[in-house]
Write a protein that holds these residues in place. Sequence first.
Motif, PDB file in Angstrom:
ATOM      1  N   MET A 183       0.840  -1.210   0.000  1.00 56.51           N
ATOM      2  CA  MET A 183       0.000   0.000   0.000  1.00 56.51           C
ATOM      3  C   MET A 183       0.870   1.253   0.000  1.00 56.51           C
ATOM      4  O   MET A 183       0.565   2.222  -0.707  1.00 56.51           O
ATOM      5  N   MET A 184       1.956   1.223   0.761  1.00 56.43           N
ATOM      6  CA  MET A 184       2.875   2.367   0.739  1.00 56.43           C
ATOM      7  C   MET A 184       3.526   2.494  -0.634  1.00 56.43           C
ATOM      8  O   MET A 184       3.809   3.595  -1.100  1.00 56.43           O
ATOM      9  N   GLY A 185       3.748   1.358  -1.290  1.00 56.61           N
ATOM     10  CA  GLY A 185       4.281   1.387  -2.647  1.00 56.61           C
ATOM     11  C   GLY A 185       3.301   2.014  -3.611  1.00 56.61           C
ATOM     12  O   GLY A 185       3.675   2.795  -4.482  1.00 56.61           O
ATOM     13  N   ALA A 186       2.029   1.685  -3.465  1.00 56.75           N
ATOM     14  CA  ALA A 186       0.998   2.275  -4.325  1.00 56.75           C
ATOM     15  C   ALA A 186       0.882   3.779  -4.083  1.00 56.75           C
ATOM     16  O   ALA A 186       0.557   4.536  -4.996  1.00 56.75           O
ATOM     17  N   ALA A 187       1.189   4.196  -2.856  1.00 56.76           N
ATOM     18  CA  ALA A 187       1.133   5.622  -2.522  1.00 56.76           C
ATOM     19  C   ALA A 187       2.424   6.343  -2.898  1.00 56.76           C
ATOM     20  O   ALA A 187       2.525   7.558  -2.741  1.00 56.76           O
ATOM     21  N   GLY A 188       3.420   5.595  -3.375  1.00 61.15           N
ATOM     22  CA  GLY A 188       4.675   6.197  -3.792  1.00 61.15           C
ATOM     23  C   GLY A 188       5.680   6.401  -2.682  1.00 61.15           C
ATOM     24  O   GLY A 188       6.663   7.113  -2.856  1.00 61.15           O
ATOM     25  N   VAL A 189       5.466   5.765  -1.539  1.00 65.64           N
ATOM     26  CA  VAL A 189       6.361   5.938  -0.396  1.00 65.64           C
ATOM     27  C   VAL A 189       7.380   4.806  -0.299  1.00 65.64           C
ATOM     28  O   VAL A 189       8.524   5.024   0.068  1.00 65.64           O
ATOM     29  N   TRP A 190       6.956   3.591  -0.610  1.00 68.77           N
ATOM     30  CA  TRP A 190       7.823   2.421  -0.499  1.00 68.77           C
ATOM     31  C   TRP A 190       8.285   2.020  -1.892  1.00 68.77           C
ATOM     32  O   TRP A 190       7.545   2.134  -2.868  1.00 68.77           O
ATOM     33  N   SER A 191       9.501   1.541  -1.991  1.00 64.48           N
ATOM     34  CA  SER A 191      10.058   1.150  -3.277  1.00 64.48           C
ATOM     35  C   SER A 191       9.576  -0.261  -3.653  1.00 64.48           C
ATOM     36  O   SER A 191      10.039  -1.247  -3.080  1.00 64.48           O
ATOM     37  N   VAL A 192       8.641  -0.335  -4.592  1.00 64.38           N
ATOM     38  CA  VAL A 192       8.166  -1.628  -5.081  1.00 64.38           C
ATOM     39  C   VAL A 192       8.296  -1.650  -6.603  1.00 64.38           C
ATOM     40  O   VAL A 192       8.171  -0.614  -7.251  1.00 64.38           O
ATOM     41  N   LEU A 205      12.133   2.368   1.929  1.00 60.63           N
ATOM     42  CA  LEU A 205      11.475   3.609   1.537  1.00 60.63           C
ATOM     43  C   LEU A 205      12.081   4.164   0.251  1.00 60.63           C
ATOM     44  O   LEU A 205      13.269   3.995   0.000  1.00 60.63           O
ATOM     45  N   LYS A 206      11.233   4.841  -0.533  1.00 63.05           N
ATOM     46  CA  LYS A 206      11.732   5.517  -1.735  1.00 63.05           C
ATOM     47  C   LYS A 206      12.602   6.673  -1.337  1.00 63.05           C
ATOM     48  O   LYS A 206      12.301   7.392  -0.391  1.00 63.05           O
ATOM     49  N   ARG A 207      13.658   6.862  -2.049  1.00 56.39           N
ATOM     50  CA  ARG A 207      14.566   7.967  -1.778  1.00 56.39           C
ATOM     51  C   ARG A 207      14.448   8.988  -2.907  1.00 56.39           C
ATOM     52  O   ARG A 207      14.634   8.658  -4.058  1.00 56.39           O
ATOM     53  N   GLY A 208      14.131  10.197  -2.537  1.00 55.69           N
ATOM     54  CA  GLY A 208      14.106  11.304  -3.493  1.00 55.69           C
ATOM     55  C   GLY A 208      13.129  11.173  -4.535  1.00 55.69           C
ATOM     56  O   GLY A 208      12.756  11.011  -5.488  1.00 55.69           O
TER      57      GLY A 208
END
Length: 104
Positions: free
Chosen positions: A32-41, A101-104
Amino acid sequence: MPRIATPLDYWTNALQLGFVLAEAQSVIAMRMMGAAGVWSVPKTENKRMLNEKIFAFVKGTTDASRAAIAGQSPDAVTALAIKPIRQATRANHKRLKKRGLKRG
């Protein structure tokens, strides 16, 4: 003749289901965090998610059915039903946790 199950056998199955529940919740959160652009998936995560669920449930059902037909004990049948699901949740949790987590 099937072996007689002990309380520890049933406890082991309950423990494995507990792990499935905990890992599945964290995998859902990471996706879900990946879908929100927060987690790197990876972009293929949604497709992978559907394919692995189908495989795990079919394999678990097939293995458990064969064991039941062969007359194995209820705890052994249950363990075989849980095993592929547990393997999928464990692998997903490890894989997604490493991405972070996504970086930058």
